[in-house]
Design a protein around this motif. Structure first.
Motif, PDB file in Angstrom:
ATOM      1  N   HIS A  59       0.830  -1.201   0.000  1.00 23.11           N
ATOM      2  CA  HIS A  59       0.000   0.000   0.000  1.00 23.11           C
ATOM      3  C   HIS A  59       0.860   1.245   0.000  1.00 23.11           C
ATOM      4  O   HIS A  59       0.637   2.196  -0.771  1.00 23.11           O
ATOM      5  CB  HIS A  59      -0.901  -0.037   1.244  1.00 23.11           C
ATOM      6  N   GLU A  60       1.869   1.266   0.853  1.00 24.69           N
ATOM      7  CA  GLU A  60       2.734   2.438   0.965  1.00 24.69           C
ATOM      8  C   GLU A  60       3.539   2.662  -0.304  1.00 24.69           C
ATOM      9  O   GLU A  60       3.760   3.794  -0.734  1.00 24.69           O
ATOM     10  CB  GLU A  60       3.668   2.285   2.169  1.00 24.69           C
ATOM     11  N   LYS A  61       4.000   1.577  -0.939  1.00 27.62           N
ATOM     12  CA  LYS A  61       4.751   1.696  -2.191  1.00 27.62           C
ATOM     13  C   LYS A  61       3.896   2.336  -3.278  1.00 27.62           C
ATOM     14  O   LYS A  61       4.350   3.223  -3.996  1.00 27.62           O
ATOM     15  CB  LYS A  61       5.232   0.314  -2.642  1.00 27.62           C
ATOM     16  N   PRO A 100      -5.296  11.440   5.282  1.00 32.82           N
ATOM     17  CA  PRO A 100      -5.236  10.843   3.945  1.00 32.82           C
ATOM     18  C   PRO A 100      -3.922  10.106   3.722  1.00 32.82           C
ATOM     19  O   PRO A 100      -2.963  10.290   4.484  1.00 32.82           O
ATOM     20  CB  PRO A 100      -5.340  12.068   3.028  1.00 32.82           C
ATOM     21  N   ASP A 101      -3.878   9.291   2.691  1.00 41.15           N
ATOM     22  CA  ASP A 101      -2.594   8.706   2.308  1.00 41.15           C
ATOM     23  C   ASP A 101      -1.670   9.811   1.800  1.00 41.15           C
ATOM     24  O   ASP A 101      -0.471   9.807   2.065  1.00 41.15           O
ATOM     25  CB  ASP A 101      -2.793   7.643   1.229  1.00 41.15           C
ATOM     26  N   ASP A 102      -2.229  10.743   1.068  1.00 45.88           N
ATOM     27  CA  ASP A 102      -1.488  11.931   0.637  1.00 45.88           C
ATOM     28  C   ASP A 102      -2.490  12.983   0.192  1.00 45.88           C
ATOM     29  O   ASP A 102      -3.642  12.656  -0.127  1.00 45.88           O
ATOM     30  CB  ASP A 102      -0.527  11.615  -0.506  1.00 45.88           C
ATOM     31  N   CYS A 103      -2.072  14.227   0.192  1.00 44.86           N
ATOM     32  CA  CYS A 103      -2.968  15.293  -0.250  1.00 44.86           C
ATOM     33  C   CYS A 103      -2.175  16.509  -0.685  1.00 44.86           C
ATOM     34  O   CYS A 103      -1.003  16.677  -0.314  1.00 44.86           O
ATOM     35  CB  CYS A 103      -3.966  15.651   0.851  1.00 44.86           C
ATOM     36  N   PHE A 104      -2.834  17.352  -1.478  1.00 40.40           N
ATOM     37  CA  PHE A 104      -2.166  18.519  -2.038  1.00 40.40           C
ATOM     38  C   PHE A 104      -3.094  19.735  -2.013  1.00 40.40           C
ATOM     39  O   PHE A 104      -4.299  19.622  -2.262  1.00 40.40           O
ATOM     40  CB  PHE A 104      -1.759  18.257  -3.493  1.00 40.40           C
ATOM     41  N   TYR A 105      -2.505  20.870  -1.692  1.00 42.89           N
ATOM     42  CA  TYR A 105      -3.177  22.157  -1.892  1.00 42.89           C
ATOM     43  C   TYR A 105      -2.689  22.704  -3.215  1.00 42.89           C
ATOM     44  O   TYR A 105      -1.477  22.852  -3.427  1.00 42.89           O
ATOM     45  CB  TYR A 105      -2.855  23.124  -0.755  1.00 42.89           C
ATOM     46  N   ILE A 106      -3.610  23.008  -4.095  1.00 40.34           N
ATOM     47  CA  ILE A 106      -3.259  23.476  -5.435  1.00 40.34           C
ATOM     48  C   ILE A 106      -3.854  24.865  -5.661  1.00 40.34           C
ATOM     49  O   ILE A 106      -3.140  25.855  -5.664  1.00 40.34           O
ATOM     50  CB  ILE A 106      -3.748  22.470  -6.494  1.00 40.34           C
ATOM     51  N   GLN A 107      -5.171  24.952  -5.782  1.00 36.53           N
ATOM     52  CA  GLN A 107      -5.803  26.272  -5.903  1.00 36.53           C
ATOM     53  C   GLN A 107      -5.507  27.131  -4.675  1.00 36.53           C
ATOM     54  O   GLN A 107      -5.359  28.346  -4.774  1.00 36.53           O
ATOM     55  CB  GLN A 107      -7.318  26.122  -6.083  1.00 36.53           C
ATOM     56  N   LEU A 128      -6.859  18.214  -3.402  1.00 32.52           N
ATOM     57  CA  LEU A 128      -6.813  16.852  -3.919  1.00 32.52           C
ATOM     58  C   LEU A 128      -6.322  15.917  -2.823  1.00 32.52           C
ATOM     59  O   LEU A 128      -5.306  16.187  -2.177  1.00 32.52           O
ATOM     60  CB  LEU A 128      -5.861  16.766  -5.117  1.00 32.52           C
ATOM     61  N   ALA A 129      -7.047  14.831  -2.605  1.00 34.25           N
ATOM     62  CA  ALA A 129      -6.617  13.799  -1.654  1.00 34.25           C
ATOM     63  C   ALA A 129      -6.514  12.471  -2.389  1.00 34.25           C
ATOM     64  O   ALA A 129      -7.258  12.207  -3.340  1.00 34.25           O
ATOM     65  CB  ALA A 129      -7.604  13.688  -0.494  1.00 34.25           C
ATOM     66  N   ILE A 130      -5.581  11.639  -1.935  1.00 35.99           N
ATOM     67  CA  ILE A 130      -5.337  10.335  -2.559  1.00 35.99           C
ATOM     68  C   ILE A 130      -5.469   9.249  -1.497  1.00 35.99           C
ATOM     69  O   ILE A 130      -4.907   9.364  -0.404  1.00 35.99           O
ATOM     70  CB  ILE A 130      -3.930  10.284  -3.182  1.00 35.99           C
ATOM     71  N   GLU A 131      -6.204   8.208  -1.845  1.00 39.66           N
ATOM     72  CA  GLU A 131      -6.359   7.060  -0.961  1.00 39.66           C
ATOM     73  C   GLU A 131      -6.114   5.774  -1.748  1.00 39.66           C
ATOM     74  O   GLU A 131      -6.556   5.644  -2.892  1.00 39.66           O
ATOM     75  CB  GLU A 131      -7.767   7.012  -0.356  1.00 39.66           C
ATOM     76  N   VAL A 132      -5.412   4.831  -1.123  1.00 39.49           N
ATOM     77  CA  VAL A 132      -5.127   3.536  -1.739  1.00 39.49           C
ATOM     78  C   VAL A 132      -5.843   2.448  -0.956  1.00 39.49           C
ATOM     79  O   VAL A 132      -5.761   2.402   0.271  1.00 39.49           O
ATOM     80  CB  VAL A 132      -3.610   3.264  -1.750  1.00 39.49           C
ATOM     81  N   ASP A 133      -6.557   1.575  -1.678  1.00 39.55           N
ATOM     82  CA  ASP A 133      -7.241   0.434  -1.058  1.00 39.55           C
ATOM     83  C   ASP A 133      -8.177   0.859   0.064  1.00 39.55           C
ATOM     84  O   ASP A 133      -8.096   0.354   1.186  1.00 39.55           O
ATOM     85  CB  ASP A 133      -6.221  -0.565  -0.501  1.00 39.55           C
ATOM     86  N   VAL A 134      -9.084   1.767  -0.233  1.00 39.84           N
ATOM     87  CA  VAL A 134     -10.035   2.217   0.792  1.00 39.84           C
ATOM     88  C   VAL A 134     -11.211   1.247   0.875  1.00 39.84           C
ATOM     89  O   VAL A 134     -11.898   1.008  -0.102  1.00 39.84           O
ATOM     90  CB  VAL A 134     -10.557   3.628   0.471  1.00 39.84           C
ATOM     91  N   TYR A 154      -7.582   4.474  -5.305  1.00 35.64           N
ATOM     92  CA  TYR A 154      -6.937   3.437  -6.098  1.00 35.64           C
ATOM     93  C   TYR A 154      -7.083   2.084  -5.423  1.00 35.64           C
ATOM     94  O   TYR A 154      -6.700   1.895  -4.269  1.00 35.64           O
ATOM     95  CB  TYR A 154      -5.447   3.732  -6.297  1.00 35.64           C
ATOM     96  N   ASP A 155      -7.640   1.127  -6.176  1.00 34.25           N
ATOM     97  CA  ASP A 155      -7.735  -0.261  -5.740  1.00 34.25           C
ATOM     98  C   ASP A 155      -7.761  -1.112  -7.004  1.00 34.25           C
ATOM     99  O   ASP A 155      -8.823  -1.460  -7.512  1.00 34.25           O
ATOM    100  CB  ASP A 155      -8.987  -0.489  -4.899  1.00 34.25           C
ATOM    101  N   GLN A 156      -6.582  -1.386  -7.535  1.00 33.05           N
ATOM    102  CA  GLN A 156      -6.390  -2.050  -8.825  1.00 33.05           C
ATOM    103  C   GLN A 156      -6.745  -1.126  -9.995  1.00 33.05           C
ATOM    104  O   GLN A 156      -6.097  -1.141 -11.040  1.00 33.05           O
ATOM    105  CB  GLN A 156      -7.196  -3.351  -8.922  1.00 33.05           C
ATOM    106  N   THR A 157      -7.787  -0.355  -9.839  1.00 32.09           N
ATOM    107  CA  THR A 157      -8.128   0.683 -10.818  1.00 32.09           C
ATOM    108  C   THR A 157      -8.133   2.030 -10.101  1.00 32.09           C
ATOM    109  O   THR A 157      -8.233   2.088  -8.871  1.00 32.09           O
ATOM    110  CB  THR A 157      -9.510   0.442 -11.451  1.00 32.09           C
TER     111      THR A 157
END
Length: 214
Positions: A59-61, A100-107, A128-134, A154-157
């Motif tokens: 997951h971390e990779k 979150p697994d990771d996130c970004f401030y953009i605007q 934007l937030a990113i989650e893997v295998d939720v 993200y979970d395979q797709t």
């Protein structure tokens, strides 16, 4: 006299989660303090239910690779951003919090520069937030309550969700990255990382971006 357990005494095995019920907000704050900052577990809290998840190494990779791809996208497109990683986002007035697994401030990247302590009643949520295998519905609901505009799962797709009228709607494209086929491209390069290694995948992705942007 019975001594209460500290949350740090409860072990959550890799790939598993611990769910605690009837946790009041002050208890939640105490648990966060007890867990500390230097840990690999992630938390999600909503209306008294606390979930502590211990991600698997795989997951971390994947999380690290997706985060790298996002940063390359923004770098090649000339988009400024601030990365906030797995920062704890919480709102006492909503009885909600997560990491979150990771996130970004953009605007809102300019507004968040130099921020050392978040106050979600004042500060905006990450763009934007990113989650893997939720697998936790709790976490999905907390993102909605906190008002995160764009969420990748993200979970395979790879699925992209956009917040519209208080609900998440699945989207084929990312409003941040326009017509770049994110859902197809990122999984493609994740597969390259599995077969040819991380360095090869990262170099190939940057080359793909440069060739397609030109």
């Amino acid at each position: 006299m019975t001594t209460l357990l500290r949350i740090s005494q409860i072990e959550t095995l890799a790939g598993q989660s611990t769910v605690l019920h009837d946790v009041e907000w002050q208890q939640f704050e105490s648990i966060l303090q007890d867990l500390g900052d230097k840990r690999s577990s992630r938390i999600a809290y909503l209306n008294g239910v606390l979930e502590i998840v211990m991600p698997l190494p795989e997951h971390e990779k994947i999380k690290v690779l997706i985060s790298y791809f996002v940063q390359v996208l923004m770098d090649e497109l000339g988009i400024d951003f601030e990365g906030f990683g797995s920062t704890t986002f919480k709102r006492v007035d909503k009885l909600a919090g997560l990491e979150p697994d990771d996130c970004f401030y953009i605007q809102n990247n300019v507004a968040m520069r130099g921020i050392r302590k978040l106050d979600m009643t004042i500060d905006p949520p990450p763009d934007l937030a990113i989650e893997v295998d939720v697998t936790s519905k709790t976490k999905f609901d907390v993102y909605r309550i906190l008002g995160v505009p764009e969420l990748w799962l993200y979970d395979q797709t790879l699925k992209i969700y956009i917040l519209r009228d208080g609900e998440y709607v699945e989207s084929q494209l990312s409003p941040i990255f326009g017509d770049i086929p994110i859902r197809e491209v990122i999984p493609q390069f994740l597969e390259i990382s599995l077969s040819q290694g991380r360095s090869t995948a990262m170099k190939a992705f940057r080359l793909w971006m440069q060739e397609n942007l030109s």
